[in-house]
Design a protein around this motif. Structure first.
Motif, mmCIF file in Angstrom:
data_model
loop_
_atom_site.group_PDB
_atom_site.id
_atom_site.type_symbol
_atom_site.label_atom_id
_atom_site.label_comp_id
_atom_site.label_asym_id
_atom_site.label_seq_id
_atom_site.Cartn_x
_atom_site.Cartn_y
_atom_site.Cartn_z
ATOM 1 N N GLU A 347 0.826 -1.202 0.000
ATOM 2 C CA GLU A 347 0.000 0.000 0.000
ATOM 3 C C GLU A 347 0.862 1.255 0.000
ATOM 4 O O GLU A 347 0.518 2.250 -0.647
ATOM 5 N N ALA A 348 1.999 1.208 0.719
ATOM 6 C CA ALA A 348 2.892 2.364 0.731
ATOM 7 C C ALA A 348 3.466 2.617 -0.659
ATOM 8 O O ALA A 348 3.567 3.770 -1.110
ATOM 9 N N MET A 349 3.837 1.539 -1.355
ATOM 10 C CA MET A 349 4.358 1.676 -2.711
ATOM 11 C C MET A 349 3.283 2.222 -3.649
ATOM 12 O O MET A 349 3.552 3.095 -4.491
ATOM 13 N N LYS A 350 2.064 1.734 -3.512
ATOM 14 C CA LYS A 350 0.965 2.220 -4.347
ATOM 15 C C LYS A 350 0.724 3.707 -4.119
ATOM 16 O O LYS A 350 0.506 4.472 -5.065
ATOM 17 N N GLN A 351 0.755 4.138 -2.859
ATOM 18 C CA GLN A 351 0.551 5.551 -2.554
ATOM 19 C C GLN A 351 1.650 6.412 -3.166
ATOM 20 O O GLN A 351 1.386 7.500 -3.693
ATOM 21 N N GLN A 352 2.895 5.907 -3.126
ATOM 22 C CA GLN A 352 3.995 6.640 -3.749
ATOM 23 C C GLN A 352 3.768 6.791 -5.241
ATOM 24 O O GLN A 352 3.988 7.859 -5.821
ATOM 25 N N MET A 353 3.319 5.719 -5.877
ATOM 26 C CA MET A 353 3.066 5.763 -7.314
ATOM 27 C C MET A 353 1.949 6.741 -7.643
ATOM 28 O O MET A 353 2.028 7.497 -8.619
ATOM 29 N N ASP A 354 0.896 6.734 -6.848
ATOM 30 C CA ASP A 354 -0.241 7.626 -7.106
ATOM 31 C C ASP A 354 0.174 9.092 -7.004
ATOM 32 O O ASP A 354 -0.356 9.946 -7.721
ATOM 33 N N VAL A 355 1.115 9.374 -6.117
ATOM 34 C CA VAL A 355 1.602 10.743 -5.970
ATOM 35 C C VAL A 355 2.477 11.126 -7.160
ATOM 36 O O VAL A 355 2.343 12.208 -7.742
ATOM 37 N N VAL A 356 3.375 10.234 -7.542
ATOM 38 C CA VAL A 356 4.307 10.515 -8.641
ATOM 39 C C VAL A 356 3.581 10.566 -9.977
ATOM 40 O O VAL A 356 3.783 11.479 -10.788
ATOM 41 N N ASP A 357 2.726 9.571 -10.230
ATOM 42 C CA ASP A 357 2.007 9.478 -11.514
ATOM 43 C C ASP A 357 0.799 8.575 -11.317
ATOM 44 O O ASP A 357 0.963 7.377 -11.063
ATOM 45 N N PRO A 358 -0.418 9.084 -11.435
ATOM 46 C CA PRO A 358 -1.625 8.255 -11.229
ATOM 47 C C PRO A 358 -1.715 7.058 -12.167
ATOM 48 O O PRO A 358 -2.430 6.101 -11.880
ATOM 49 N N LEU A 359 -0.979 7.103 -13.288
ATOM 50 C CA LEU A 359 -1.028 5.984 -14.234
ATOM 51 C C LEU A 359 0.011 4.911 -13.926
ATOM 52 O O LEU A 359 -0.026 3.828 -14.507
ATOM 53 N N ALA A 360 0.937 5.206 -13.001
ATOM 54 C CA ALA A 360 2.031 4.274 -12.735
ATOM 55 C C ALA A 360 1.522 2.957 -12.167
ATOM 56 O O ALA A 360 1.898 1.874 -12.640
ATOM 57 N N HIS A 361 0.685 3.017 -11.146
ATOM 58 C CA HIS A 361 0.197 1.773 -10.541
ATOM 59 C C HIS A 361 -0.703 0.983 -11.490
ATOM 60 O O HIS A 361 -0.551 -0.238 -11.600
ATOM 61 N N PRO A 362 -1.663 1.610 -12.205
ATOM 62 C CA PRO A 362 -2.442 0.841 -13.193
ATOM 63 C C PRO A 362 -1.574 0.165 -14.242
ATOM 64 O O PRO A 362 -1.857 -0.960 -14.657
ATOM 65 N N LEU A 363 -0.487 0.837 -14.663
ATOM 66 C CA LEU A 363 0.406 0.214 -15.643
ATOM 67 C C LEU A 363 1.134 -0.972 -15.025
ATOM 68 O O LEU A 363 1.279 -2.030 -15.665
ATOM 69 N N LEU A 364 1.582 -0.828 -13.777
ATOM 70 C CA LEU A 364 2.235 -1.939 -13.096
ATOM 71 C C LEU A 364 1.281 -3.120 -12.962
ATOM 72 O O LEU A 364 1.680 -4.276 -13.167
ATOM 73 N N GLN A 365 0.034 -2.850 -12.631
ATOM 74 C CA GLN A 365 -0.968 -3.922 -12.549
ATOM 75 C C GLN A 365 -1.095 -4.638 -13.880
ATOM 76 O O GLN A 365 -1.175 -5.875 -13.930
ATOM 77 N N TRP A 366 -1.129 -3.866 -14.968
ATOM 78 C CA TRP A 366 -1.265 -4.492 -16.280
ATOM 79 C C TRP A 366 -0.061 -5.365 -16.585
ATOM 80 O O TRP A 366 -0.199 -6.475 -17.121
ATOM 81 N N ILE A 367 1.143 -4.900 -16.283
ATOM 82 C CA ILE A 367 2.353 -5.675 -16.551
ATOM 83 C C ILE A 367 2.289 -7.024 -15.831
ATOM 84 O O ILE A 367 2.652 -8.061 -16.387
ATOM 85 N N VAL A 368 1.798 -7.014 -14.587
ATOM 86 C CA VAL A 368 1.699 -8.254 -13.815
ATOM 87 C C VAL A 368 0.566 -9.133 -14.336
ATOM 88 O O VAL A 368 0.736 -10.330 -14.553
ATOM 89 N N ASP A 369 -0.604 -8.532 -14.557
ATOM 90 C CA ASP A 369 -1.778 -9.315 -14.960
ATOM 91 C C ASP A 369 -1.655 -9.898 -16.359
ATOM 92 O O ASP A 369 -2.209 -10.961 -16.641
ATOM 93 N N SER A 370 -0.959 -9.199 -17.248
ATOM 94 C CA SER A 370 -0.892 -9.661 -18.646
ATOM 95 C C SER A 370 0.112 -10.790 -18.839
ATOM 96 O O SER A 370 0.106 -11.449 -19.876
#
Length: 564
Positions: A347-370
């Motif tokens: 959750e801490a990593m996700k919060q960092q990503m959301d602050v830096v770039d709101p698209l960063a965490h969704p992209l990371l999710q896609w990389i893992v899920d795909s």
């Protein structure tokens, strides 16, 4: 206890009691279907009645016959039942409303395929409900029973005389189980007798329509579990792949399916992957980056992400229909920046990503899920020591049907091991599409001197060459194990190389041209291990998989890793 029954007329009480009994009792066909399942297995069904509201909850307990690697990849506990819970009208059964469906494993919080199975069964039941009723099913079973006992032992074509058979009527909604190795049915057309079904062993295969409705659900569920990876987890349409189906279930590229996948949480598990599989995530991100930076990205960066905009769930921020490589590269750089920081909780990593770039965490999710391959970091005591890297992974990418076909071919022809080297930029696609026969296609990077096929080599030196790395750190080409970083992510370098160790069928199709092998049949090549090297270093150039000592160690490591 206060009651008005003492002042009531006895005849009124009898009438009220009879009315209650009519609601409270099971429909006889429901009772018969439950008993049929219990005859099959006493523990296969459990029932809870709610007489006062004319309801009954029927839980069908199904064991998934999956290999351990498949079960792990699909987040299925192989030692625990999959529960299909159906809620019927107690007194009306098939003449009542269509039952609701719930699918789960009692103690499995990350039962990823549960939503997919629930959706499949919901669709199957809704289609069946248009054509089924208590009366129709009873009539069908009586007619089939009569036909089975009638004179169907008359002469049959193709030497099938004097064999008692039963009519088979498979529902159009039922999808065929194409897991090789299961019982295969041969259907012979006879207009006057509908379909007659024989199995290779000579025994007749029981029809789903000859069973009660509950047994039909069990059989259909067992069949579909084995083919979940072949269909979109949302719409259940069959995937179309250039090579073959991969191991892990996935969503298709239809935008509506992508929205459902991410917004409704159709497949859960990416969170756990990101939180506990840091090395795997690092590797997937590094492969994605290499493909994105390649001069061939328009060809090899496949698939392109489908990412929902976190600010507008009805819009795709990244879409294969509108590719923007520069924007994607910018967001991926932010993913890399955050993942390389010292990490606390997910959750801490996700919060960092959301602050830096709101698209960063969704992209990371896609990389893992795909990612459609099953990758597990091997503990040091279960690694292949001669490969000289601490970054060793079990890599299973073949679908259950391909693995079953491979096993059948292995029994006939035997198998051996060989390396496959490919540049790091290609692995983003390989993990999602498998090893392709790229000869003569736009995906071909090197020449195809010996024709079309998947190229392999028993010699590590040749495969290291194809991986794009040539640097060595000692006279004999061996790189000693590097100490793992004490904090942060494990991959500090962006200069990576990968080679896979594959198992290959030794049939006549395997063509050996000195130390370069070619196999034109993708089903005869299965990945087993992946080795990653950093900073331009590679392992020993002198490894030969045909050396008995090397082969013995490979087999020992496979035996020590039951996922293989």
């Amino acid at each position: 206890m206060d009651t008005d029954w003492e002042d009531s007329d006895p005849e009124d009480l009898d009438e009220a009691y009879e009315s209650y009994e009519a609601v409270a009792s099971r429909h006889p066909l429901l009772d018969a279907d439950i008993q049929e399942v219990r005859t099959f297995s006493d523990s296969a069904v459990s029932v809870r009645e709610f007489s006062s509201i004319d309801g009954v909850s029927v839980s069908l307990n199904i064991y998934a016959s999956l290999k351990e690697s498949v079960a792990q990849a699909w987040r299925v506990n192989p030692s625990e039942v999959i529960v299909v819970c159906l809620y019927f009208s107690l007194s009306q059964y098939l003449d009542g409303p269509a039952p609701s469906v719930k699918v789960y494993q009692p103690s499995n919080e990350f039962f990823g395929i549960g939503h997919q199975l629930q959706s499949i069964l919901g669709l199957y039941i809704s289609e069946e409900w248009k054509h089924i009723s208590n009366e129709k099913l009873v009539q069908k079973k009586e007619r089939l029973s009569w036909c089975s006992a009638s004179s169907l032992t008359a002469a049959r074509p193709n030497g099938l005389q004097q064999r008692a058979v039963k009519i088979r009527a498979i529902s159009p909604a039922m999808k065929q189980n194409n897991l090789i190795g299961c019982t295969t049915a041969i259907t012979v057309e006879h207009p006057e007798e509908e379909h007659l079904t024989y199995t290779p062993s000579g025994k007749t295969e029981a029809s789903a329509q000859q069973c009660g409705f509950l047994m039909q659900i069990i059989r259909y569920t067992e069949q579909r579990i084995l083919t979940l990876n072949e269909h979109c987890v949302v719409c259940d349409e069959k995937h179309l792949f250039q090579n073959a189906c991969m191991l892990k279930p996935a969503v298709c590229t239809r935008e509506l399916c992508v929205y459902s996948f991410y917004n409704l949480g159709v497949m859960k598990g990416a969170t756990e992957d990101v939180a506990t599989g840091a090395e795997i995530v690092d590797l997937l991100v590094a492969m994605c980056r290499a493909a994105l930076l390649s001069s061939r990205r328009a060809i090899i960066f496949n698939p392109y992400p489908s990412v929902v905009d976190p600010h507008n769930c009805k819009v795709l921020a990244f879409s294969p229909n509108n590719k923007n490589y520069d924007k994607l590269q910018e967001v991926l750089a932010n993913v890399l920046m955050v993942t390389r920081m010292p990490q606390g909780s997910y959750e801490a990593m996700k919060q960092q990503m959301d602050v830096v770039d709101p698209l960063a965490h969704p992209l990371l999710q896609w990389i893992v899920d795909s990612n459609r391959s099953y990758i597990v970091k091997l503990p040091q005591h279960k690694q292949l020591k001669f490969m000289d890297t601490p970054h060793q992974f079990l890599l299973i990418s073949s679908s259950p049907s391909k693995e079953a076909s491979f096993t059948d071919a292995k029994k006939i022809h035997g198998s051996t091991f060989a390396f496959h080297g490919s540049h790091i930029e290609n692995w983003h696609s390989i993990l999602r599409h498998g090893l392709l026969n790229a000869s003569g296609t736009k995906f071909q990077l090197h020449g195809a001197a010996y024709g079309h096929g998947i190229y392999l080599s028993p010699m590590s030196s040749i495969s290291f060459g194809y991986s794009g790395q040539y640097k060595i750190s000692s006279k004999d080409g061996a790189t000693k194990h590097q100490k793992q970083p004490e904090s942060g992510r494990f991959l500090k370098s962006t200069n990576l190389s990968c080679i896979a160790l594959c198992e290959v069928i030794t049939s006549t199709e395997l063509q050996k041209h000195h130390q370069i092998w070619k196999n034109p049949t993708p089903d005869h090549v299965c990945t087993r291990f992946l080795f990653v090297y950093e900073n331009g270093r590679v392992g020993s150039f002198n490894i030969n998989t045909q050396d008995r000592r090397i082969e013995k160690e490979i087999l020992q490591v496979i035996a020590a890793n039951p996922h293989c």
